[in-house]
Write a protein that holds these residues in place. Structure first.
Motif, PDB file in Angstrom:
ATOM      1  N   MET A   1       6.988 -23.955  -0.631  1.00  0.00           N
ATOM      2  CA  MET A   1       5.601 -23.499  -0.423  1.00  0.00           C
ATOM      3  C   MET A   1       5.529 -21.972  -0.432  1.00  0.00           C
ATOM      4  SD  MET A   1       2.518 -24.524   0.099  1.00  0.00           S
ATOM      5  CE  MET A   1       1.649 -23.842   1.481  1.00  0.00           C
ATOM      6  N   SER A   2       4.599 -21.484  -1.225  1.00  0.00           N
ATOM      7  CA  SER A   2       4.443 -20.025  -1.280  1.00  0.00           C
ATOM      8  C   SER A   2       3.747 -19.517  -0.015  1.00  0.00           C
ATOM      9  CB  SER A   2       3.619 -19.652  -2.499  1.00  0.00           C
ATOM     10  OG  SER A   2       3.103 -18.356  -2.348  1.00  0.00           O
ATOM     11  N   LYS A   3       4.164 -18.344   0.412  1.00  0.00           N
ATOM     12  CA  LYS A   3       3.523 -17.736   1.596  1.00  0.00           C
ATOM     13  C   LYS A   3       2.216 -17.061   1.217  1.00  0.00           C
ATOM     14  CE  LYS A   3       6.810 -16.243   5.069  1.00  0.00           C
ATOM     15  NZ  LYS A   3       7.574 -15.065   5.494  1.00  0.00           N
ATOM     16  N   GLY A   4       1.966 -16.957  -0.095  1.00  0.00           N
ATOM     17  CA  GLY A   4       0.761 -16.285  -0.564  1.00  0.00           C
ATOM     18  C   GLY A   4       1.091 -15.424  -1.759  1.00  0.00           C
ATOM     19  N   LEU A   5       0.034 -14.914  -2.390  1.00  0.00           N
ATOM     20  CA  LEU A   5       0.235 -14.096  -3.591  1.00  0.00           C
ATOM     21  C   LEU A   5      -0.028 -12.623  -3.266  1.00  0.00           C
ATOM     22  CD1 LEU A   5       0.511 -13.687  -6.695  1.00  0.00           C
ATOM     23  CD2 LEU A   5      -1.956 -14.105  -6.832  1.00  0.00           C
ATOM     24  N   ILE A   6       0.915 -11.781  -3.631  1.00  0.00           N
ATOM     25  CA  ILE A   6       0.722 -10.334  -3.461  1.00  0.00           C
ATOM     26  C   ILE A   6       0.728  -9.666  -4.833  1.00  0.00           C
ATOM     27  CG2 ILE A   6       1.509  -8.242  -2.305  1.00  0.00           C
ATOM     28  CD1 ILE A   6       3.065  -9.839  -0.378  1.00  0.00           C
ATOM     29  N   VAL A   7      -0.267  -8.822  -5.058  1.00  0.00           N
ATOM     30  CA  VAL A   7      -0.236  -7.959  -6.244  1.00  0.00           C
ATOM     31  C   VAL A   7       0.271  -6.603  -5.782  1.00  0.00           C
ATOM     32  CG1 VAL A   7      -1.620  -6.772  -7.993  1.00  0.00           C
ATOM     33  CG2 VAL A   7      -2.103  -9.171  -7.440  1.00  0.00           C
ATOM     34  N   GLN A   8       1.334  -6.137  -6.396  1.00  0.00           N
ATOM     35  CA  GLN A   8       1.901  -4.838  -6.030  1.00  0.00           C
ATOM     36  C   GLN A   8       1.852  -3.921  -7.238  1.00  0.00           C
ATOM     37  OE1 GLN A   8       5.909  -5.994  -4.745  1.00  0.00           O
ATOM     38  NE2 GLN A   8       5.187  -6.067  -2.616  1.00  0.00           N
ATOM     39  N   LYS A   9       1.376  -2.703  -7.042  1.00  0.00           N
ATOM     40  CA  LYS A   9       1.353  -1.752  -8.159  1.00  0.00           C
ATOM     41  C   LYS A   9       2.247  -0.564  -7.830  1.00  0.00           C
ATOM     42  CE  LYS A   9      -0.334   2.306  -9.915  1.00  0.00           C
ATOM     43  NZ  LYS A   9      -0.655   3.607  -9.332  1.00  0.00           N
ATOM     44  N   PHE A  10       3.107  -0.211  -8.765  1.00  0.00           N
ATOM     45  CA  PHE A  10       3.994   0.933  -8.571  1.00  0.00           C
ATOM     46  C   PHE A  10       3.618   2.029  -9.558  1.00  0.00           C
ATOM     47  CE2 PHE A  10       6.147  -2.637  -6.742  1.00  0.00           C
ATOM     48  CZ  PHE A  10       6.707  -2.111  -5.571  1.00  0.00           C
ATOM     49  N   GLY A  11       3.303   3.204  -9.035  1.00  0.00           N
ATOM     50  CA  GLY A  11       2.880   4.334  -9.865  1.00  0.00           C
ATOM     51  C   GLY A  11       4.056   4.996 -10.569  1.00  0.00           C
ATOM     52  N   GLY A  12       3.726   5.925 -11.464  1.00  0.00           N
ATOM     53  CA  GLY A  12       4.735   6.587 -12.293  1.00  0.00           C
ATOM     54  C   GLY A  12       5.866   7.222 -11.502  1.00  0.00           C
ATOM     55  N   SER A  13       5.527   7.864 -10.392  1.00  0.00           N
ATOM     56  CA  SER A  13       6.576   8.537  -9.629  1.00  0.00           C
ATOM     57  C   SER A  13       7.512   7.528  -8.974  1.00  0.00           C
ATOM     58  CB  SER A  13       5.946   9.440  -8.560  1.00  0.00           C
ATOM     59  OG  SER A  13       4.907   8.750  -7.913  1.00  0.00           O
ATOM     60  N   SER A  14       7.028   6.319  -8.738  1.00  0.00           N
ATOM     61  CA  SER A  14       7.869   5.288  -8.111  1.00  0.00           C
ATOM     62  C   SER A  14       8.871   4.678  -9.084  1.00  0.00           C
ATOM     63  CB  SER A  14       6.990   4.168  -7.545  1.00  0.00           C
ATOM     64  OG  SER A  14       6.075   4.695  -6.631  1.00  0.00           O
ATOM     65  N   GLU A 170      -2.998 -10.180  -0.969  1.00  0.00           N
ATOM     66  CA  GLU A 170      -2.894  -8.749  -0.691  1.00  0.00           C
ATOM     67  C   GLU A 170      -2.803  -7.957  -1.975  1.00  0.00           C
ATOM     68  OE1 GLU A 170      -0.351  -6.944   2.412  1.00  0.00           O
ATOM     69  OE2 GLU A 170      -0.002  -9.028   3.003  1.00  0.00           O
ATOM     70  N   CYS A 171      -3.334  -6.734  -1.924  1.00  0.00           N
ATOM     71  CA  CYS A 171      -3.208  -5.808  -3.050  1.00  0.00           C
ATOM     72  C   CYS A 171      -2.575  -4.538  -2.509  1.00  0.00           C
ATOM     73  CB  CYS A 171      -4.589  -5.515  -3.636  1.00  0.00           C
ATOM     74  SG  CYS A 171      -4.561  -4.270  -4.944  1.00  0.00           S
ATOM     75  N   GLU A 172      -1.351  -4.279  -2.944  1.00  0.00           N
ATOM     76  CA  GLU A 172      -0.632  -3.102  -2.432  1.00  0.00           C
ATOM     77  C   GLU A 172      -0.457  -2.071  -3.547  1.00  0.00           C
ATOM     78  OE1 GLU A 172       2.282  -4.745   1.024  1.00  0.00           O
ATOM     79  OE2 GLU A 172       3.021  -4.969  -1.030  1.00  0.00           O
ATOM     80  N   ILE A 173      -0.813  -0.839  -3.257  1.00  0.00           N
ATOM     81  CA  ILE A 173      -0.621   0.247  -4.216  1.00  0.00           C
ATOM     82  C   ILE A 173       0.501   1.128  -3.680  1.00  0.00           C
ATOM     83  CG2 ILE A 173      -1.685   2.245  -5.359  1.00  0.00           C
ATOM     84  CD1 ILE A 173      -3.110  -0.279  -6.226  1.00  0.00           C
ATOM     85  N   TYR A 174       1.634   1.097  -4.356  1.00  0.00           N
ATOM     86  CA  TYR A 174       2.783   1.899  -3.920  1.00  0.00           C
ATOM     87  C   TYR A 174       2.799   3.219  -4.673  1.00  0.00           C
ATOM     88  CZ  TYR A 174       4.811  -2.092  -1.500  1.00  0.00           C
ATOM     89  OH  TYR A 174       5.050  -3.117  -0.626  1.00  0.00           O
ATOM     90  N   THR A 175       2.942   4.313  -3.910  1.00  0.00           N
ATOM     91  CA  THR A 175       2.935   5.621  -4.553  1.00  0.00           C
ATOM     92  C   THR A 175       3.962   6.531  -3.893  1.00  0.00           C
ATOM     93  OG1 THR A 175       1.488   7.458  -5.191  1.00  0.00           O
ATOM     94  CG2 THR A 175       0.924   6.330  -3.143  1.00  0.00           C
ATOM     95  N   ASP A 176       3.853   7.848  -4.121  1.00  0.00           N
ATOM     96  CA  ASP A 176       4.877   8.750  -3.589  1.00  0.00           C
ATOM     97  C   ASP A 176       4.440   9.435  -2.297  1.00  0.00           C
ATOM     98  OD1 ASP A 176       2.945  10.314  -4.726  1.00  0.00           O
ATOM     99  OD2 ASP A 176       4.329  11.608  -5.843  1.00  0.00           O
ATOM    100  N   VAL A 177       3.303   9.026  -1.738  1.00  0.00           N
ATOM    101  CA  VAL A 177       2.896   9.508  -0.411  1.00  0.00           C
ATOM    102  C   VAL A 177       2.675   8.284   0.475  1.00  0.00           C
ATOM    103  CG1 VAL A 177       1.906  11.778  -0.909  1.00  0.00           C
ATOM    104  CG2 VAL A 177       0.556   9.734  -1.355  1.00  0.00           C
ATOM    105  N   ASP A 178       2.627   8.537   1.778  1.00  0.00           N
ATOM    106  CA  ASP A 178       2.583   7.459   2.766  1.00  0.00           C
ATOM    107  C   ASP A 178       1.238   6.759   2.892  1.00  0.00           C
ATOM    108  OD1 ASP A 178       4.865   6.765   3.936  1.00  0.00           O
ATOM    109  OD2 ASP A 178       4.790   8.234   5.563  1.00  0.00           O
TER     110      ASP A 178
END
Ligand code: ADP
Ligand code: ASP
Ligand code: MG
Length: 406
Positions: A1-14, A170-178
């Motif tokens: 069973m999936s715990k849920g779907l997460i969309v994660q985006k990683f920017g250029g610096s990542s 969830e929609c997570e945007i990962y970047t180079d700042v906190d």
């Protein structure tokens, strides 16, 4: 069973180099291990997009927009493939796709295309097989099979749009700042991380130059109420939540200071002061797809006026060409350009109900001997055009005087 779907985006610096791609792969794998389904959106490596634009301009100073999209979309195609390989290496199943392959259908406005719809079947099929799905950000395809791009910073939009269409948890945007700060932390180290911010404030900040999120992505997030978590790809700290409403007893008057150095000023001198002239000038500019920002018309005593306006740097050449042609036709004087300008803005929902905010902003600039060339206001922001050399000073002074510093 999936715990849920997460969309994660990683920017250029990542994903700027091999180690960082491996870091992203580990993060994604960690979530998979915990039992989540994952759709991962990736930007081009480091400064690839800028480098490709520069390369194009070495070949042709006015490249065709269709060919620009062909070129720029390659950046993201490289990163998705490399990330898939890095994830395979960790023993997980992953598959990469271009925007076209996952059915991100757009209109034909090359370099700034709008998403019409997304056919999510393919992604869903792959998720069902237990695979991590990696999607190239920033791109789509027209019904005619032409590749398009979604405007600079467009991977944010890909992530938000996919979150909406896939009903992600969830929609997570990962970047180079906190997270989102009270101003660009690179300019002001005393900037504070904001825990929660509304779509409206973030949209205003993004439109006024805070490049951490693409403005269009926030428009879509607001429309469909997609909460966004902006956080660092280099730490596990909680970042900033961008949401519909922040529960505060009273709204803060000013919550952020932004800077935009990507605009240029155009001035048409000695414009005949009679009805219909502005309509002609700005009508022509609109017709050629130039987005005009601030406009100022000086008072006339001589039946002639000067009209100044700002456009984004990428539109400057087009704007000059159009303005010179119209200027000639209406009997105006010369057309001047100034690329050494910057726009500093303060943003805050509380401004609506507080008088004197603009006056305070002008005082702070005056105290720092910074001349204001143009002013514009909205419900929740005030912007000034100043000379570029004063930009960072202005940001720090405003940040300090409006009590945003640590
Ligand atoms: P990515 O490559 O992840 O898409 P961007 O370069 O587009 O990252 O955006 C992140 C950058 O945005 C940060 O490094 C920071 O310098 C800048 N930035 C500007 N304003 C802000 C702000 N208010 N809060 C956080 N970052 C900001
Ligand atoms: N690579 C594209 C750009 O630099 C898209 C993005 O990074 O979001 O604009
Ligand atoms: Mg970005």
């Amino acid at each position: 069973m999936s715990k849920g779907l997460i969309v994660q985006k990683f920017g250029g610096s990542s994903v700027a180099n091999v180690e960082r791609i491996q870091n992203v792969a580990r993060r994604v794998a960690d979530y998979k291990r915990k039992g989540y389904d994952l759709v991962v959106v990736v930007s081009a490596l480091g400064d690839t997009t800028d480098e490709l634009i520069e390369l194009a301009h070495k070949i042709n100073t006015e490249p065709s927009e269709r060919e620009m999209d062909m070129l720029l979309s390659t950046g993201e195609q490289i990163s998705v493939a490399l990330l898939a390989m890095a994830i395979h290496k960790l023993g997980f199943e992953a598959i990469s796709f271009t925007g076209a392959q996952v059915g991100i259908i757009t209109d034909t406005a090359h370099t700034r295309a709008r998403i019409i719809r997304i056919n999510t079947e393919k992604i869903k099929e792959e998720l069902k097989k237990g695979r991590i799905v990696i999607v190239a950000g920033f791109q789509g395809v027209t019904l005619n099979q032409d590749i398009t791009t979604l405007g600079r910073g467009g991977s944010d939009l890909t992530a938000v749009a996919l979150s909406k269409e896939l009903c992600a948890d969830e929609c997570e945007i990962y970047t180079d700042v906190d997270g989102i700060y009270t101003t660009d932390p690179r300019i002001e180290p005393k900037a504070r991380k904001i825990k929660e911010i509304t779509f409206d404030e973030m949209l205003e900040m993004a439109s006024l130059g805070a490049q951490v999120m693409q403005a269009r992505s926030i428009e879509v997030a607001k429309k469909f109420n997609v909460a966004i978590h902006v956080r660092s790809s280099f730490s596990t700290n909680r970042g900033t939540m961008i949401i519909q409403e922040v529960k505060r007893m009273e709204n803060v008057v000013v919550s952020a200071v932004t800077l935009n150095k990507n605009e240029s000023k155009v001035t048409i001198c000695d414009v005949p002061d009679k009805p219909g002239i502005a309509a002609k000038i700005f009508g022509q500019l609109a017709e050629s797809g130039v987005n005009v920002d601030m406009i100022v018309q000086n008072v006339s005593h001589t039946r002639h006026t000067d009209i100044s306006f700002t456009v984004s740097k990428s539109d400057l050449n087009k704007a000059l060409k159009v303005t010179r042609a119209v200027g000639k036709a209406i009997g105006a004087g010369e057309v001047l350009q100034d690329e050494d300008i910057a726009r500093v803005s303060i943003v805050g929902v509380g401004m609506k109900s507080h008088p004197g905010v603009a006056a305070k902003m002008f005082q702070v600039l005056a105290q720092n001997k910074i001349n204001i060339e143009m002013i514009s206001t909205s419900d929740i922001s005030i912007s000034c055009i100043i000379q570029k050399k004063f930009a960072e000073n202005a940001v720090r002074a405003l940040h300090d005087k409006f009590g945003l510093a640590k």
